[in-house]
Design an enzyme around this catalytic site. Structure first.
Site, PDB file in Angstrom:
ATOM      1  N   GLY A 122      38.801  38.005  46.715  1.00  0.00           N
ATOM      2  CA  GLY A 122      39.203  39.293  46.158  1.00  0.00           C
ATOM      3  C   GLY A 122      38.512  40.462  46.834  1.00  0.00           C
ATOM      4  O   GLY A 122      37.995  41.351  46.166  1.00  0.00           O
ATOM      5  N   VAL A 124      43.996  32.807  44.767  1.00  0.00           N
ATOM      6  CA  VAL A 124      43.005  31.764  44.504  1.00  0.00           C
ATOM      7  C   VAL A 124      42.953  31.355  43.035  1.00  0.00           C
ATOM      8  O   VAL A 124      42.171  30.476  42.670  1.00  0.00           O
ATOM      9  CB  VAL A 124      41.596  32.174  44.990  1.00  0.00           C
ATOM     10  CG1 VAL A 124      41.567  32.321  46.504  1.00  0.00           C
ATOM     11  CG2 VAL A 124      41.125  33.443  44.312  1.00  0.00           C
ATOM     12  N   ASN A 138      34.178  36.233  43.669  1.00  0.00           N
ATOM     13  CA  ASN A 138      34.271  37.532  43.026  1.00  0.00           C
ATOM     14  C   ASN A 138      35.555  37.711  42.214  1.00  0.00           C
ATOM     15  O   ASN A 138      35.599  38.522  41.287  1.00  0.00           O
ATOM     16  CB  ASN A 138      34.203  38.627  44.108  1.00  0.00           C
ATOM     17  CG  ASN A 138      34.649  39.972  43.613  1.00  0.00           C
ATOM     18  OD1 ASN A 138      33.954  40.630  42.830  1.00  0.00           O
ATOM     19  ND2 ASN A 138      35.835  40.406  44.040  1.00  0.00           N
ATOM     20  N   SER A 189      30.081  38.324  33.997  1.00  0.00           N
ATOM     21  CA  SER A 189      30.287  39.592  33.301  1.00  0.00           C
ATOM     22  C   SER A 189      29.371  39.644  32.092  1.00  0.00           C
ATOM     23  O   SER A 189      29.077  38.608  31.486  1.00  0.00           O
ATOM     24  CB  SER A 189      31.747  39.717  32.834  1.00  0.00           C
ATOM     25  OG  SER A 189      31.916  40.836  31.966  1.00  0.00           O
ATOM     26  N   TYR A 228      39.208  36.499  28.706  1.00  0.00           N
ATOM     27  CA  TYR A 228      38.386  36.830  29.878  1.00  0.00           C
ATOM     28  C   TYR A 228      36.914  36.568  29.589  1.00  0.00           C
ATOM     29  O   TYR A 228      36.207  35.935  30.386  1.00  0.00           O
ATOM     30  CB  TYR A 228      38.608  38.299  30.230  1.00  0.00           C
ATOM     31  CG  TYR A 228      37.625  38.893  31.212  1.00  0.00           C
ATOM     32  CD1 TYR A 228      37.807  38.721  32.583  1.00  0.00           C
ATOM     33  CD2 TYR A 228      36.540  39.654  30.782  1.00  0.00           C
ATOM     34  CE1 TYR A 228      36.923  39.279  33.500  1.00  0.00           C
ATOM     35  CE2 TYR A 228      35.653  40.216  31.689  1.00  0.00           C
ATOM     36  CZ  TYR A 228      35.853  40.023  33.044  1.00  0.00           C
ATOM     37  OH  TYR A 228      34.973  40.581  33.942  1.00  0.00           O
ATOM     38  N   ALA A 229      36.439  37.035  28.439  1.00  0.00           N
ATOM     39  CA  ALA A 229      35.028  36.872  28.079  1.00  0.00           C
ATOM     40  C   ALA A 229      34.672  35.397  27.943  1.00  0.00           C
ATOM     41  O   ALA A 229      33.606  34.950  28.390  1.00  0.00           O
ATOM     42  CB  ALA A 229      34.727  37.618  26.778  1.00  0.00           C
ATOM     43  N   ALA A 230      35.558  34.619  27.338  1.00  0.00           N
ATOM     44  CA  ALA A 230      35.296  33.192  27.167  1.00  0.00           C
ATOM     45  C   ALA A 230      35.260  32.478  28.518  1.00  0.00           C
ATOM     46  O   ALA A 230      34.419  31.600  28.751  1.00  0.00           O
ATOM     47  CB  ALA A 230      36.364  32.570  26.263  1.00  0.00           C
ATOM     48  N   ALA A 231      36.163  32.861  29.426  1.00  0.00           N
ATOM     49  CA  ALA A 231      36.191  32.237  30.748  1.00  0.00           C
ATOM     50  C   ALA A 231      34.937  32.590  31.548  1.00  0.00           C
ATOM     51  O   ALA A 231      34.393  31.745  32.272  1.00  0.00           O
ATOM     52  CB  ALA A 231      37.447  32.666  31.503  1.00  0.00           C
ATOM     53  N   ILE A 240      31.792  48.743  35.439  1.00  0.00           N
ATOM     54  CA  ILE A 240      31.747  49.216  36.817  1.00  0.00           C
ATOM     55  C   ILE A 240      33.041  49.980  37.099  1.00  0.00           C
ATOM     56  O   ILE A 240      34.128  49.513  36.745  1.00  0.00           O
ATOM     57  CB  ILE A 240      31.610  48.053  37.816  1.00  0.00           C
ATOM     58  CG1 ILE A 240      30.422  47.149  37.446  1.00  0.00           C
ATOM     59  CG2 ILE A 240      31.472  48.580  39.244  1.00  0.00           C
ATOM     60  CD1 ILE A 240      29.069  47.816  37.508  1.00  0.00           C
TER      61      ILE A 240
END
Length: 259
Positions: A15, A57, A83, A137, A151-154, A184
């Site tokens: 990325g 990816v 990333n 994160s 997203y947070a769990a992953a 960010i």
């Protein structure tokens, strides 16, 4: 101090065409590394000397293509920066997420790293040297239930996996660490603000304030920059960090107020 500490080294950054990934690519190129990077679409203005691989990816086929290019053209990589990540799920909390949304979050935020590590680690182990950085994160510790549950769990899973990998491969010469950014100012962060605004039927400025408040505020008074993250990643890849193994470095302006 050597102006080009990574001269002769090969680095893969996933990325790497925007946001933190692009900043990391630029930092490593400045330090003398040969950089390979991935993106679902090639940039309009590619950086000189960077090998771009067009691949998603988040898919098994995409990671296989990237690994094949690395092995065929470079033989191995000395550094791997996983990333790629992000969230495209809508706001609305856990009950708004379907199985497909959960799977998409896990594929891009966890499995992309797992697959590339699995493909490229053997050469590092054989050479007895290498460094991997996973971008996690702060949401693994501070999840935002309204917008980024999956997203947070992953990312929490990625942090756990990263520690396990460090325990297994540190004794074999491969260093594995992770970097946990807070808010960010990237294009992805701007897209999240926009989605939140649409869900809340509010302005983007209001949504940004809600996001800042949901994080508990940022004591330094501003979000971080991609360049700040890139410099931390470059340090962790460098010989200066030779004794740093299995660590996670938070870069969030002290958003997380606890030890």
């Amino acid at each position: 101090m050597n102006a080009y500490p990574f001269k002769g080294k090969h680095a893969l950054v996933t990325g790497g065409t925007k946001g933190m990934g692009e900043a990391i690519v630029r930092s490593l190129v400045r330090s003398g590394a040969t950089v390979i990077t991935t993106a679902r679409s090639l940039p309009m203005e590619p950086l000189a000397g960077v090998r771009y691989v067009e691949a998603d990816v988040a898919s098994a086929d995409g990671t296989e293509r990237v690994a094949d290019v690395v092995k065929r053209e470079f033989g191995h990589v000395d550094f791997l920066v996983n990333n790629v990540g992000g969230s495209s799920a809508p706001g609305g909390g856990a009950l708004a997420l379907t199985d497909a949304m959960w799977d998409a979050a896990i594929q891009v935020n966890l499995m992309s790293a797992v697959r590339l590590d699995r493909a490229l680690l053997p050469a590092m182990v054989e050479r007895g040297a290498g460094a991997i950085v996973h971008i996690t994160s702060i949401q693994r510790r501070l999840p935002l239930f309204e917008s980024t549950v999956a997203y947070a769990a992953a990312k929490a899973a990625l942090a756990n996996y990263s520690k396990s990998l460090a325990n297994e491969f540190g004794p074999r010469g491969v260093r594995v660490n992770s970097v946990a950014p807070g808010f960010i100012e990237t294009t992805a962060a701007q897209a999240l603000v926009k989605r939140m605004a649409e869900h809340r039927q509010s302005s983007e400025d209001d949504a940004r304030q809600v996001l800042m408040a949901s994080l508990g505020g940022i004591p330094i008074g501003r979000p971080g920059t991609p360049e700040e993250v890139a410099e931390l990643v470059a340090f962790l890849l460098s010989p200066l960090a030779a004794s740093i193994h299995g660590a996670e470095f938070v870069i969030d302006g002290e958003t997380i107020p606890t030890v």
